[in-house]
Design an enzyme around this catalytic site. Structure first.
Site: not given
Ligand code: HXC
Length: 256
Positions: A64, A107, A110, A130
């Site tokens: 998400a 997400g 999921e 998460e």
């Molecule tokens: C918004 C995101 C994002 C996310 C990455 N980006 N994941 N933006 N939401 N989920 C953005 C980063 O901020 C960054 O933007 C760009 O994408 C590239 O990401 P980086 O982190 O620079 O890349 P990298 O170093 O290769 O790392 C990749 C990654 C990391 C390991 C995937 O980005 C990460 O850990 N992302 C979050 C993953 C996460 O926690 N997902 C769960 C979300 S909560 P900029 O502008 O800085 O370039 C969820 C709840 C679901 O999903 C609920 C459902 C009901």
């Protein structure tokens, strides 16, 4: 049609591609809405037999959109239209195939777990990270992980936020097929061709029958997981988790 979602249809196949490569295809509300509406249209279109979902660029989806979650409270989470979109996506009658390359997290994971068949590139990266944000999944990620992997492996992903490769996801039975890097969509398309030629009524009934044995018994857990996700939205730990993600540092959680 939003350019965040690229769609094409032909020869019985509807293919939707998540298209926010600058954010690793993070599922913001506009994208989730476009996707659920596209799925609903494809489900109702008699010329479509199979739905395929993949990402553009190198990744499937990194979850998400964290920026949207950042300021969301429990009350806003409880009212969130995203729940309707998730429900719609997860109640399609026709078979859905996910083709996964790269990150398939939160997400995104999921969404892939909700598909009926999932082709994972060997070096794809699956996980529910998460917990690192002070959250849990809310669209059934933990229910489906526990159902498919059993307690021991599900706990590794849930509690430790471990990521597993596509090859491991296949070995553990989380996904139905594996592919070489870059070949997930091609493999998924060849599966789709088989399904397009299969008897549509029997395909739909087969899907429904398998889901009765798997998804239907998860219903209590799905509701519980969603409510727990909503409660965590108002926690200090969530604020700290997301702030730390943005500041690219380790979070310090206090349990509040
Ligand atoms: C918004 C995101 C994002 C996310 C990455 N980006 N994941 N933006 N939401 N989920 C953005 C980063 O901020 C960054 O933007 C760009 O994408 C590239 O990401 P980086 O982190 O620079 O890349 P990298 O170093 O290769 O790392 C990749 C990654 C990391 C390991 C995937 O980005 C990460 O850990 N992302 C979050 C993953 C996460 O926690 N997902 C769960 C979300 S909560 P900029 O502008 O800085 O370039 C969820 C709840 C679901 O999903 C609920 C459902 C009901």
């Amino acid at each position: 049609m939003s350019s965040m979602l690229i769609t094409e249809a032909g020869e019985g196949l509807f293919h939707a591609r998540l298209n926010r490569p600058e954010a690793h295809n993070a599922l913001n509300t506009a994208l989730l809405q476009a996707l659920s509406e596209a799925f609903a249209r494809a489900d109702d279109d008699p010329s479509i037999r199979v739905i395929l979902i993949s990402g553009t660029g190198e990744h499937f989806a990194a979850g998400a959109d964290i920026n949207e979650i950042a300021d969301k409270t429990e009350a806003e989470g409880a009212d969130d239209v995203r729940k309707t979109y998730w429900r719609q996506l997860q109640s399609v009658r026709k078979p859905v195939i996910a083709a996964v390359e790269g990150y398939c997290l939160g997400g995104g994971c999921e969404l892939a777990l909700s598909a009926d068949l999932c082709v994972a590139a060997d070096d794809a990266s699956f996980g529910q990270p998460e917990i690192r944000l002070g959250l849990i999944p809310g669209a059934g990620g933990l229910q489906r992980l526990a159902d498919r992997l059993g307690k021991a492996r599900a706990m590794r992903l849930a509690l430790l936020g471990e990521r597993i490769s596509g090859a491991t996801a296949y070995d553990w039975g989380l996904v139905s097929h594996r592919a070489d890097r870059g070949e997930a969509v091609t493999t998924a398309r060849s599966l789709a061709e088989k399904l397009v030629k299969a008897a549509p009524l029997a395909v739909e009934a087969s899907k429904a029958a398998v889901l009765k044995a798997t998804e239907d018994r998860l219903n209590d857990g799905l509701d519980w997981e969603r409510r727990a996700f909503e409660r965590l939205l108002s926690s200090q730990d969530k604020i700290e988790g997301i702030t730390a993600f943005r500041e690219k540092r380790r979070p310090t959680f206090t349990g509040q």
